[in-house]
Design an enzyme around this catalytic site. Structure first.
Site, PDB file in Angstrom:
ATOM      1  N   ASP A  82       8.995 -30.351  25.571  1.00 52.07           N
ATOM      2  CA  ASP A  82       7.869 -29.831  24.876  1.00 52.07           C
ATOM      3  C   ASP A  82       7.636 -28.487  25.038  1.00 52.07           C
ATOM      4  O   ASP A  82       7.611 -28.102  26.305  1.00 52.07           O
ATOM      5  CB  ASP A  82       6.539 -30.701  25.062  1.00 52.07           C
ATOM      6  CG  ASP A  82       5.611 -30.690  24.317  1.00 52.07           C
ATOM      7  OD1 ASP A  82       5.864 -30.335  23.036  1.00 52.07           O
ATOM      8  OD2 ASP A  82       4.296 -30.758  24.793  1.00 52.07           O
ATOM      9  N   HIS A  83       7.597 -27.695  23.936  1.00 53.46           N
ATOM     10  CA  HIS A  83       7.317 -26.341  24.145  1.00 53.46           C
ATOM     11  C   HIS A  83       8.221 -25.607  25.139  1.00 53.46           C
ATOM     12  O   HIS A  83       7.665 -24.818  25.906  1.00 53.46           O
ATOM     13  CB  HIS A  83       5.836 -25.930  24.646  1.00 53.46           C
ATOM     14  CG  HIS A  83       4.761 -26.336  23.554  1.00 53.46           C
ATOM     15  ND1 HIS A  83       4.473 -25.544  22.443  1.00 53.46           N
ATOM     16  CD2 HIS A  83       4.073 -27.538  23.267  1.00 53.46           C
ATOM     17  CE1 HIS A  83       3.557 -26.170  21.473  1.00 53.46           C
ATOM     18  NE2 HIS A  83       3.226 -27.265  22.118  1.00 53.46           N
ATOM     19  N   GLY A 179      -5.425 -29.270  23.378  1.00 57.06           N
ATOM     20  CA  GLY A 179      -6.664 -29.294  24.300  1.00 57.06           C
ATOM     21  C   GLY A 179      -7.655 -30.250  23.501  1.00 57.06           C
ATOM     22  O   GLY A 179      -7.590 -30.917  22.694  1.00 57.06           O
ATOM     23  N   GLY A 207      -1.073 -31.113  18.926  1.00 57.96           N
ATOM     24  CA  GLY A 207      -2.656 -31.078  19.222  1.00 57.96           C
ATOM     25  C   GLY A 207      -3.102 -32.351  18.604  1.00 57.96           C
ATOM     26  O   GLY A 207      -4.359 -32.015  18.097  1.00 57.96           O
ATOM     27  N   ALA A 208      -2.685 -33.387  18.669  1.00 61.01           N
ATOM     28  CA  ALA A 208      -3.313 -34.511  17.894  1.00 61.01           C
ATOM     29  C   ALA A 208      -4.659 -35.324  18.778  1.00 61.01           C
ATOM     30  O   ALA A 208      -5.297 -35.997  18.208  1.00 61.01           O
ATOM     31  CB  ALA A 208      -2.268 -35.810  17.751  1.00 61.01           C
ATOM     32  N   SER A 209      -4.574 -34.775  19.999  1.00 59.38           N
ATOM     33  CA  SER A 209      -5.550 -35.266  20.593  1.00 59.38           C
ATOM     34  C   SER A 209      -6.887 -34.934  19.975  1.00 59.38           C
ATOM     35  O   SER A 209      -7.270 -33.718  20.113  1.00 59.38           O
ATOM     36  CB  SER A 209      -5.606 -34.951  22.316  1.00 59.38           C
ATOM     37  OG  SER A 209      -4.643 -35.474  23.021  1.00 59.38           O
ATOM     38  N   THR A 231      -3.325 -34.516  25.788  1.00 67.39           N
ATOM     39  CA  THR A 231      -4.936 -34.355  26.417  1.00 67.39           C
ATOM     40  C   THR A 231      -5.368 -35.662  26.677  1.00 67.39           C
ATOM     41  O   THR A 231      -6.002 -35.990  27.842  1.00 67.39           O
ATOM     42  CB  THR A 231      -5.798 -33.324  25.634  1.00 67.39           C
ATOM     43  OG1 THR A 231      -4.997 -32.050  25.666  1.00 67.39           O
ATOM     44  CG2 THR A 231      -7.147 -33.140  26.378  1.00 67.39           C
TER      45      THR A 231
HETATM   46  P1  13P Z   1      -2.886 -32.443  22.707  1.00 63.68           P
HETATM   47  O1  13P Z   1      -2.902 -32.121  24.156  1.00 63.68           O
HETATM   48  O2  13P Z   1      -4.044 -31.786  21.615  1.00 63.68           O
HETATM   49  O3  13P Z   1      -2.879 -33.835  22.339  1.00 63.68           O
HETATM   50  O4  13P Z   1      -1.529 -31.776  22.037  1.00 63.68           O
HETATM   51  C1  13P Z   1      -0.300 -32.294  22.526  1.00 63.68           C
HETATM   52  C2  13P Z   1       0.832 -31.584  22.114  1.00 63.68           C
HETATM   53  O5  13P Z   1       0.833 -30.926  20.909  1.00 63.68           O
HETATM   54  C3  13P Z   1       2.076 -31.222  22.857  1.00 63.68           C
HETATM   55  O6  13P Z   1       2.748 -30.473  22.302  1.00 63.68           O
END
Ligand code: 13P
Length: 282
Positions: A82-83, A179, A207-209, A231
């Site tokens: 990831d990233h 986050g 960023g789905a959290s 997150t």
């Molecule tokens: P969150 O931490 O918002 O779930 O984002 C996860 C994410 O996009 C991992 O790349």
């Protein structure tokens, strides 16, 4: 079943109108907890690690953990970087045996992002390993990945980006952030639909959290095939450990307090699988 790449699972999700949850894991307990949930729900699974997670224990450690769990499991399981923040790290992940790789050049100028993403995609293709790249900037903070000046993905740029890089999937910026959100995120659904019409490869939501379930479902209806959750898993795992130790301050057996953290993660991942609609798709 087996350790697989993300290619077939994302294509099937794309065609089938559902998404695969991609769950960030930090340790053996989280690996087991995520895979237990996927087994129970008969869902394919993507587990993923950020560069700072990789720094914590090493690519080989996460790979060994996930492969051992995959061997026991009946559902297809992929391990994704990831990233990925450099060509070098992407190549290390490829060499060690990760089955899916993200290169994140989203903070670079457009042409440099193309150049880096293409270079990684070209290197991974002969090995059959799919590559995700990001265009536009997802805001917020996830470990060392910090973005204070988010920017939306431009659909016309997305066409050029996908054509030139020949990546396998595209992470889009439509208003989510990594986050914890301060308020409810405002997502640009129309932009997502426009990107979907413009490019044909699977699209990824970061960023789905903290994004309401109904908004995640709407993103999937509009063409998202992979949804990243980090997150909320970290919070669920830590909350289990904290609660157990608060109740049982004299316990010093990591297996005991770890069990509640694992249980929380499994329950959370099962809910996310239902939101993504990947249950019974293994
Ligand atoms: P969150 O931490 O918002 O779930 O984002 C996860 C994410 O996009 C991992 O790349």
């Amino acid at each position: 079943m087996s350790f697989v790449t993300t290619e077939a699972m994302l294509e099937a999700a794309d065609k089938g109108g559902y998404a695969i949850g991609a769950f960030n894991v930090e340790n053996m307990e989280m690996v087991m907890a995520v895979i237990n949930a996927c087994e129970e729900m008969h869902s394919p699974a993507i587990l993923q690690t950020t560069p700072s997670t990789v720094k914590y224990a090493g690519l080989d450690m996460y790979l060994a953990n996930v492969q051992a769990a995959a061997k026991r499991a009946s559902v297809p399981i992929a391990l994704h970087l990831d990233h990925g923040n450099s060509f070098e790290l992407a190549m290390q992940a490829l060499k060690v045996g990760y089955s899916s790789i993200m290169i994140d050049g989203s903070k670079l100028p457009f042409e440099e992002n193309i150049e880096l993403s293409k270079k990684v995609a070209d290197a991974c293709r002969p090995n059959g390993v799919p590559v995700e790249a990001e265009l536009g900037k997802v805001g917020g903070k996830e470990d060392d990945t910090v973005c204070n000046d988010p920017g939306y993905t431009d659909p016309a740029d997305a066409v050029k980006f996908v054509e030139e890089t020949k990546i396998s999937s595209l992470a889009v910026a439509i208003g989510t952030a990594h986050g914890i959100y301060k308020g409810e995120p405002k997502l640009d659904f129309d932009r997502l639909s426009e990107i979907r019409r413009a490019v044909s490869i699977p699209l990824v939501l970061h960023g789905a959290s903290g994004v309401p379930d109904e908004s995640v479902r709407e993103c999937i209806r509009r063409g998202i095939s992979k949804v990243n959750f980090a997150t909320e898993l970290r919070i669920a795992y830590s909350a289990g450990l904290k609660a157990y130790l608060k109740e049982n301050p004299d316990v010093f057996d990591p297996k005991k307090y770890g069990a509640l953290g694992m249980h929380n993660v499994t329950e959370l991942v099962k809910k996310k699988i239902l939101v993504c609609g990947s249950d019974n798709k293994a």
